[in-house]
Design an enzyme around this catalytic site. Structure first.
Site, short mmCIF file in Angstrom:
data_model
loop_
_atom_site.label_atom_id
_atom_site.label_comp_id
_atom_site.label_asym_id
_atom_site.label_seq_id
_atom_site.Cartn_x
_atom_site.Cartn_y
_atom_site.Cartn_z
CE LYS A 158 -3.56 3.00 -1.73
NZ LYS A 158 -2.09 2.88 -1.69
CD GLU A 200 -2.30 -0.78 -2.82
OE1 GLU A 200 -2.29 -0.12 -1.76
OE2 GLU A 200 -1.48 -0.66 -3.74
CB ILE A 203 -0.54 -0.94 5.19
CG1 ILE A 203 -0.33 -1.69 3.86
CG2 ILE A 203 0.65 -1.14 6.14
CD1 ILE A 203 -0.12 -3.18 3.99
CE LYS A 237 5.70 13.66 1.47
NZ LYS A 237 6.46 13.59 0.21
CD GLU A 275 5.42 9.37 -2.33
OE1 GLU A 275 5.48 10.59 -2.46
OE2 GLU A 275 4.32 8.75 -2.20
NE ARG A 292 6.97 16.54 -6.39
CZ ARG A 292 6.13 15.57 -6.10
NH1 ARG A 292 5.60 14.84 -7.07
NH2 ARG A 292 5.82 15.28 -4.85
CB VAL A 295 8.89 20.20 -0.58
CG1 VAL A 295 9.05 21.21 0.55
CG2 VAL A 295 7.82 20.66 -1.56
NE ARG A 336 7.08 19.83 3.33
CZ ARG A 336 6.59 19.31 2.21
NH1 ARG A 336 5.51 19.85 1.65
NH2 ARG A 336 7.16 18.26 1.65
C1 MV4 Z 1 -2.28 3.22 1.71
C2 MV4 Z 1 -2.44 3.26 3.09
C3 MV4 Z 1 -2.68 2.07 3.76
N1 MV4 Z 1 -2.78 0.91 3.05
N2 MV4 Z 1 -2.36 2.04 1.06
C4 MV4 Z 1 -2.17 7.95 0.98
C5 MV4 Z 1 -1.82 8.72 -0.26
C6 MV4 Z 1 -1.60 7.71 -1.30
N3 MV4 Z 1 -0.51 8.09 -2.13
C7 MV4 Z 1 -1.33 6.44 -0.57
N4 MV4 Z 1 -1.81 6.61 0.75
C8 MV4 Z 1 -1.99 5.53 1.58
N5 MV4 Z 1 -2.05 4.31 0.99
C9 MV4 Z 1 -2.62 0.92 1.74
N6 MV4 Z 1 -2.72 -0.24 1.07
C10 MV4 Z 1 -2.34 4.50 3.74
C11 MV4 Z 1 -2.13 5.65 2.98
C12 MV4 Z 1 -2.06 6.88 3.73
C13 MV4 Z 1 -0.89 7.62 3.80
C14 MV4 Z 1 0.27 7.24 3.14
C15 MV4 Z 1 1.42 7.99 3.20
C16 MV4 Z 1 1.44 9.15 3.95
C17 MV4 Z 1 0.30 9.56 4.62
C18 MV4 Z 1 -0.86 8.81 4.55
C19 MV4 Z 1 -1.99 9.24 5.22
C20 MV4 Z 1 -3.15 8.50 5.14
C21 MV4 Z 1 -3.18 7.33 4.38
#
Ligand code: MV4
Length: 448
Positions: A158, A200, A203, A237, A275, A292, A295, A336
């Site tokens: 990331k 990481e 997941i 979303k 989150e 913030r 929505v 939405r």
């Molecule tokens: C993750 C994950 C799986 N494993 N981290 C997507 C946006 C970013 N803020 C974090 N995200 C994710 N992190 C780990 N270690 C899967 C996502 C992810 C996701 C998370 C929340 C809502 C939608 C998503 C869509 C694809 C991947």
């Protein structure tokens, strides 16, 4: 209390903030671009100032223009809404320097939470669960390899400046690592001017569940329960609900407590969102903190019977919060409604609304700036309305949503209403069996 609030935003959120200000006896200043001269937020505000041409980079994002509008109207506070300058540390700082209260986070808070690797370290220190992974940034490819081996594949790389999935890579084996490392860094550098990376454990099929929190300047914190935002497409979303169909009383206690720990660790002031990713075994991990109003704040308002914008303004003005947590008394769903064609890869569909009829009745809320004759400019976000239903149970809220969607008439442009109608009928959605992978397999049936 503030006498005059400038609303540095447009569309439904500008209206939303304006309405609460009116109820609180606070005067309002709207700012608008040339494309928004006929917008409702301009009409309903006490004063309005044009801040530039249509592109947001020359209007809603132009800090000097907004500060000039605040100074000439003598506003004592600025509400940034969401998007635009709502999480801009520089803007928050400039407001501070001009003696105008920024109704949002401090510059330090925005910077601290904006850097994801450092936000994660802060949370680890505070005892908030995070996804197992590298400590701090990856120094080089060799370090990335070593980290991945320790964590165990699959891993996720990331961007520390990331968000919205940019600079993010799933890596299933060591053979994929070098290419991912190079491309993610290039992408992050181009998008954020920062190619810092961390790693990481990946997941699989998580749910996105967030906790609404509030904190005041006296060190009181509370949570206002969760929102499930797992129905997303390309990190946008589409539909949110509370309570989460996956939630248990025990998990809510644990996540609520973790969210409060997160807020307290950074002395959070105002309303915010923590989150989390939640895996199939109900393990949860801190993902990000949003400083913030969001929505989807509306569904929390409906189930706890509480005006979050009012709370935000009161906290900014120095009021105390009670410190008690809030729990959902009802079930709320938000769809939405975007000016997009769901049958054409959700392609934006700006233009004139020729016919407009909004749904109503018990338990139906519509937050929108749309009306018959309104022309949706092509320059901004495609969200034009939020349809919210609230009922005693999830089943009833879904049924009410189906009914409300079927009443909603918007002609002249394409909207996501037909998508939401099919979503409400989807068996997996009905079961509450929804993860962030849901939209990957959702198949929209052709319109009859
Ligand atoms: C993750 C994950 C799986 N494993 N981290 C997507 C946006 C970013 N803020 C974090 N995200 C994710 N992190 C780990 N270690 C899967 C996502 C992810 C996701 C998370 C929340 C809502 C939608 C998503 C869509 C694809 C991947």
């Amino acid at each position: 209390m503030f006498k005059k609030v400038l609303i540095a935003n447009r569309g439904e959120i500008a209206l939303r903030v304006l309405r609460t200000c009116k109820e609180m006896g606070i005067n309002t200043v709207a700012v608008y671009s040339k494309a928004d001269a006929d917008s409702l937020h301009v009409r309903f505000a006490d004063e309005a100032v044009c801040i530039g041409p249509a592109p947001s980079s020359e209007s809603y994002l132009k800090i000097p223009h907004i500060m000039a509008a605040a100074e000439i109207t003598n506003a004592d506070a600025i509400h940034p809404g969401y998007g635009f300058l709502s999480e801009n540390a520089k803007f928050s700082k400039i407001c501070e320097e001009h003696g105008i209260k920024f109704i949002g986070a401090s510059p330090e808070m925005i910077d601290g939470m904006g850097d994801k690797a450092s936000a994660k370290s802060t949370m680890i220190k505070a005892g908030v669960p995070t996804v197992p992974g590298s400590e701090g940034l990856l120094k080089d490819l060799a370090h990335a390899k070593k980290s991945a081996k320790e964590i165990g594949y699959p891993v996720m790389m990331k961007a520390t400046a990331g968000g919205g999935g940019k600079g993010m890579r799933i890596i299933k084996s060591e053979g994929e690592l070098e290419k991912a490392w190079e491309s993610a860094r290039t992408e992050a550098k181009a998008a954020f001017g920062n190619d810092g990376m961390y790693m990481e454990k990946f997941i699989e099929e998580p749910r996105h569940i967030e906790i609404q929190i509030a904190g005041d300047q006296f060190g009181n914190y509370c949570h206002l329960s969760e929102r499930d935002c797992s129905v997303q497409r390309r990190h946008q979303k589409l539909c949110e609900e509370t309570p989460s169909p996956f939630m248990t009383d025990k998990l809510r206690e644990k996540m609520g407590e973790a969210a409060i720990k997160a807020a307290a660790a950074v002395k959070y002031e105002g309303v915010g969102t923590v989150e989390f990713l939640v895996d199939k075994n109900r393990n949860f991990y801190f993902m990000e903190m949003n400083t913030r109003i969001q929505v989807e704040h509306t569904i929390t308002e409906e189930v706890i019977n509480f005006d979050l914008i009012k709370e935000q303004i009161k906290i900014a003005a120095g009021h105390k919060i009670s410190g008690a947590n809030y729990y959902p008394q009802m079930h709320a769903i938000q769809c939405r409604i975007n000016a997009e064609d769901p049958f054409n890869d959700f392609r934006p569909s700006p233009g004139a609304i020729t016919t407009y009829h909004s749904p109503g009745g018990h338990g139906v809320r519509v937050d929108t700036h749309a009306y018959a004759g309104y022309v949706i400019p092509p320059h901004y976000d495609s969200m034009i309305s939020k349809l919210i239903t609230v009922a005693q149970t999830r089943e009833e809220a879904i049924e009410k949503m189906e009914r409300a969607l079927s009443e909603y008439v918007i002609e002249g442009i394409k909207t996501t209403i037909p998508f939401h109608i099919q979503l409400m009928k989807d068996p997996k959605f009905r079961e509450g069996n929804v993860t962030t992978k849901f939209m990957d397999t959702f198949e929209l049936k052709p319109e009859d």
